[in-house]
Design a protein around this motif. Structure first.
Motif, PDB file in Angstrom:
ATOM      1  N   GLU A   1     -27.529  11.546  -2.772  1.00  0.00           N
ATOM      2  CA  GLU A   1     -28.286  10.695  -3.345  1.00  0.00           C
ATOM      3  C   GLU A   1     -27.370   9.382  -3.746  1.00  0.00           C
ATOM      4  O   GLU A   1     -27.437   8.394  -3.687  1.00  0.00           O
ATOM      5  N   TYR A   2     -26.233   9.967  -4.265  1.00  0.00           N
ATOM      6  CA  TYR A   2     -25.346   8.937  -4.746  1.00  0.00           C
ATOM      7  C   TYR A   2     -24.879   8.205  -3.435  1.00  0.00           C
ATOM      8  O   TYR A   2     -24.617   6.834  -3.532  1.00  0.00           O
ATOM      9  N   LYS A   3     -24.449   8.697  -2.657  1.00  0.00           N
ATOM     10  CA  LYS A   3     -23.814   7.883  -1.185  1.00  0.00           C
ATOM     11  C   LYS A   3     -24.952   6.991  -0.888  1.00  0.00           C
ATOM     12  O   LYS A   3     -24.580   5.893  -0.365  1.00  0.00           O
ATOM     13  N   THR A   4     -26.074   7.567  -0.868  1.00  0.00           N
ATOM     14  CA  THR A   4     -27.208   6.703  -0.412  1.00  0.00           C
ATOM     15  C   THR A   4     -27.328   5.411  -1.226  1.00  0.00           C
ATOM     16  O   THR A   4     -27.426   4.078  -0.734  1.00  0.00           O
ATOM     17  N   GLU A   5     -27.286   5.609  -2.411  1.00  0.00           N
ATOM     18  CA  GLU A   5     -27.584   4.268  -3.262  1.00  0.00           C
ATOM     19  C   GLU A   5     -26.463   3.448  -3.507  1.00  0.00           C
ATOM     20  O   GLU A   5     -26.565   2.226  -3.500  1.00  0.00           O
ATOM     21  N   MET A   6     -25.264   3.983  -3.238  1.00  0.00           N
ATOM     22  CA  MET A   6     -23.924   3.221  -2.940  1.00  0.00           C
ATOM     23  C   MET A   6     -24.028   2.349  -1.750  1.00  0.00           C
ATOM     24  O   MET A   6     -23.653   1.046  -1.644  1.00  0.00           O
ATOM     25  N   ALA A   7     -24.496   2.940  -0.588  1.00  0.00           N
ATOM     26  CA  ALA A   7     -24.796   2.156   0.721  1.00  0.00           C
ATOM     27  C   ALA A   7     -25.828   1.256   0.572  1.00  0.00           C
ATOM     28  O   ALA A   7     -25.479   0.026   0.982  1.00  0.00           O
ATOM     29  N   GLN A   8     -26.872   1.451  -0.074  1.00  0.00           N
ATOM     30  CA  GLN A   8     -27.916   0.310  -0.375  1.00  0.00           C
ATOM     31  C   GLN A   8     -27.428  -0.692  -1.445  1.00  0.00           C
ATOM     32  O   GLN A   8     -27.677  -1.880  -1.204  1.00  0.00           O
ATOM     33  N   ALA A   9     -26.516  -0.290  -2.343  1.00  0.00           N
ATOM     34  CA  ALA A   9     -25.821  -1.310  -3.189  1.00  0.00           C
ATOM     35  C   ALA A   9     -24.982  -2.227  -2.329  1.00  0.00           C
ATOM     36  O   ALA A   9     -25.213  -3.406  -2.752  1.00  0.00           O
ATOM     37  N   ASP A  10     -24.280  -1.570  -1.586  1.00  0.00           N
ATOM     38  CA  ASP A  10     -23.351  -2.455  -0.677  1.00  0.00           C
ATOM     39  C   ASP A  10     -24.076  -3.287   0.377  1.00  0.00           C
ATOM     40  O   ASP A  10     -23.721  -4.615   0.128  1.00  0.00           O
ATOM     41  N   VAL A  11     -25.122  -2.872   0.888  1.00  0.00           N
ATOM     42  CA  VAL A  11     -26.053  -3.944   1.555  1.00  0.00           C
ATOM     43  C   VAL A  11     -26.577  -4.890   0.521  1.00  0.00           C
ATOM     44  O   VAL A  11     -26.574  -6.176   1.233  1.00  0.00           O
ATOM     45  N   ALA A  12     -27.040  -4.687  -0.269  1.00  0.00           N
ATOM     46  CA  ALA A  12     -27.661  -5.590  -1.257  1.00  0.00           C
ATOM     47  C   ALA A  12     -26.554  -6.446  -1.919  1.00  0.00           C
ATOM     48  O   ALA A  12     -26.709  -7.896  -2.030  1.00  0.00           O
ATOM     49  N   HIS A  13     -25.250  -5.920  -1.923  1.00  0.00           N
ATOM     50  CA  HIS A  13     -24.187  -7.049  -2.450  1.00  0.00           C
ATOM     51  C   HIS A  13     -23.981  -8.100  -1.556  1.00  0.00           C
ATOM     52  O   HIS A  13     -23.611  -9.115  -1.495  1.00  0.00           O
ATOM     53  N   LYS A  14     -23.747  -7.509  -0.204  1.00  0.00           N
ATOM     54  CA  LYS A  14     -23.408  -8.329   0.926  1.00  0.00           C
ATOM     55  C   LYS A  14     -24.553  -9.474   1.215  1.00  0.00           C
ATOM     56  O   LYS A  14     -24.246 -10.656   1.604  1.00  0.00           O
ATOM     57  N   LEU A  15     -25.801  -9.045   1.023  1.00  0.00           N
ATOM     58  CA  LEU A  15     -26.996 -10.056   0.958  1.00  0.00           C
ATOM     59  C   LEU A  15     -26.848 -11.040   0.180  1.00  0.00           C
ATOM     60  O   LEU A  15     -27.123 -12.037   0.383  1.00  0.00           O
ATOM     61  N   TYR A  16     -26.599 -10.661  -1.192  1.00  0.00           N
ATOM     62  CA  TYR A  16     -26.336 -11.704  -2.314  1.00  0.00           C
ATOM     63  C   TYR A  16     -25.329 -12.641  -2.166  1.00  0.00           C
ATOM     64  O   TYR A  16     -25.357 -13.529  -2.315  1.00  0.00           O
ATOM     65  N   LEU A  17     -24.028 -12.056  -1.591  1.00  0.00           N
ATOM     66  CA  LEU A  17     -22.898 -12.769  -1.498  1.00  0.00           C
ATOM     67  C   LEU A  17     -23.337 -13.940  -0.401  1.00  0.00           C
ATOM     68  O   LEU A  17     -22.873 -14.963  -0.420  1.00  0.00           O
ATOM     69  N   SER A  18     -23.969 -13.440   0.780  1.00  0.00           N
ATOM     70  CA  SER A  18     -24.392 -14.278   1.835  1.00  0.00           C
ATOM     71  C   SER A  18     -25.286 -15.530   1.427  1.00  0.00           C
ATOM     72  O   SER A  18     -25.024 -16.588   1.779  1.00  0.00           O
ATOM     73  N   LYS A  19     -26.170 -15.253   0.441  1.00  0.00           N
ATOM     74  CA  LYS A  19     -26.982 -16.144   0.068  1.00  0.00           C
ATOM     75  C   LYS A  19     -26.458 -16.935  -1.132  1.00  0.00           C
ATOM     76  O   LYS A  19     -26.679 -18.103  -1.069  1.00  0.00           O
ATOM     77  N   ALA A  20     -25.319 -16.309  -1.936  1.00  0.00           N
ATOM     78  CA  ALA A  20     -24.825 -17.140  -2.971  1.00  0.00           C
ATOM     79  C   ALA A  20     -23.618 -18.194  -2.297  1.00  0.00           C
ATOM     80  O   ALA A  20     -23.486 -19.132  -2.830  1.00  0.00           O
ATOM     81  N   ALA A  21     -23.267 -17.900  -1.367  1.00  0.00           N
ATOM     82  CA  ALA A  21     -22.369 -18.659  -0.624  1.00  0.00           C
ATOM     83  C   ALA A  21     -22.723 -19.983  -0.139  1.00  0.00           C
ATOM     84  O   ALA A  21     -22.114 -21.071  -0.374  1.00  0.00           O
ATOM     85  N   ASN A  22     -23.999 -20.172   0.240  1.00  0.00           N
ATOM     86  CA  ASN A  22     -24.798 -21.107   0.901  1.00  0.00           C
ATOM     87  C   ASN A  22     -25.208 -21.939  -0.423  1.00  0.00           C
ATOM     88  O   ASN A  22     -25.982 -22.951  -0.355  1.00  0.00           O
ATOM     89  N   GLN A  23     -25.040 -21.380  -1.792  1.00  0.00           N
ATOM     90  CA  GLN A  23     -25.631 -22.505  -2.830  1.00  0.00           C
ATOM     91  C   GLN A  23     -24.545 -22.991  -3.246  1.00  0.00           C
ATOM     92  O   GLN A  23     -24.622 -23.843  -4.359  1.00  0.00           O
ATOM     93  N   VAL A  24     -23.565 -23.249  -2.665  1.00  0.00           N
ATOM     94  CA  VAL A  24     -21.957 -23.854  -3.266  1.00  0.00           C
ATOM     95  C   VAL A  24     -22.358 -25.369  -2.950  1.00  0.00           C
ATOM     96  O   VAL A  24     -23.011 -25.841  -1.697  1.00  0.00           O
TER      97      VAL A  24
END
Length: 300
Positions: free
Chosen positions: A161-184
């Motif tokens: 469950e820890y590995k699954t949650e870490m993978a989900q968090a990594d996807v969410a982190h990349k999605l956040y960065l992709s959105k945040a990058a276009n807010q510059v």
């Protein structure tokens, strides 16, 4: 009386509210509707108050009549509240005894076990039903847990469950960065030296900028971007603004509709990275000499 006080308090609040209607910017029609609704509400409140007063008066009148006929206070209370009197007759502990599967004290003599020790006797009182239901429930839960996690493996154990949650968090982190990058924008853009950013900016430069600035930014129609002379400022914020809005009077097009904020940030970071590279056949200096970002002079 407590209900009457509560109703009067509500009516008072409803009456105070129109005083603030002007502060809330109500129109004349809205204000008229408000007063109309308030009047209807006030009439309803008065009607309820009147009914409560009548009910109170009837109870007082009934009490006086019963007292005149020789009823005692207890009998009058029973007559006025027959349902409550019936409930009072029931033992207060009956509900708890049912929930806990206990017997009343009057029946304990029938539950005594024959043996005794040092004058101490024991009651044959069964375990409460709720406790037994809880106990059997924990057994059923344990069996289901064992089958789910250790037999059929339909559920994930802690490490999985820890590995699954870490993978989900990594996807969410990349999605956040992709959105945040276009807010510059020109106010928040930062100069970075990340090779991935520089490479992305170089690709954008070669696709869109070489026609005017040359393959190595040595200058062509547009100015040389590798020297220390700048027409519109040398800071990263100045470059972002120039690329984003363009300079139509000097032939620099607007790129904000063709490139995303992230792409503009990448390309200006690439331009900053090639400063001082001294490419072959550079165009003659244009603009104002600026040495370092901390010593900016007024640009043309």
């Amino acid at each position: 009386m407590k209900y009457l006080r509560a109703i009067l308090l509500i009516a008072l609040c409803a009456g105070i509210q129109p005083a603030f209607a002007d502060d809330q910017g109500m129109s004349t029609s809205q204000l008229e509707n408000y007063f109309g609704y308030g009047a209807i509400f006030l009439i309803l409140i008065l009607f309820v108050v009147a009914m409560l007063v009548v009910l109170k008066a009837l109870r007082v009148l009934t009490k006086v009549m019963l007292k005149s006929q020789g009823y005692t206070e207890e009998e009058i209370a029973v007559e006025l509240n027959p349902a409550k009197a019936g409930k009072d007759k029931k033992r207060k502990g009956e509900l708890w005894e049912k929930l806990l599967s206990l017997k009343p004290l009057s029946e304990e003599k029938d539950l005594l076990i024959e043996h005794e020790y040092d004058g101490i006797q024991e009651l044959d009182n069964p375990t409460p039903a709720w406790f037994m239901y809880l106990f059997y429930g924990t057994i059923i839960f344990a069996v289901g847990y064992l089958l789910n996690y250790h037999v059929f493996h339909t559920g994930q154990l802690q490490y999985e469950e820890y590995k699954t949650e870490m993978a989900q968090a990594d996807v969410a982190h990349k999605l956040y960065l992709s959105k945040a990058a276009n807010q510059v924008d020109e106010n928040s853009v930062k100069q970075v030296k990340d090779p991935a950013v520089i490479a992305a900016g170089q690709a954008i430069f070669k696709t869109n900028c070489v026609a005017c600035h040359g393959e190595h930014a040595q200058g062509n129609v547009g100015p040389n971007l590798t020297d220390n002379y700048w027409l519109h400022g040398s800071k990263i914020n100045d470059l972002f603004k120039t690329v984003k809005y363009g300079v139509l009077t000097k032939g620099m097009p607007t790129w904000e509709k063709s490139l995303s904020p992230k792409q503009i940030s990448d390309v200006v970071n690439y331009v900053k990275s090639i400063g001082g590279t001294n490419p072959a056949n550079p165009k003659a200096p244009q603009g104002v000499l600026e040495v370092g970002n901390d010593k900016r002079t007024a640009a043309n």
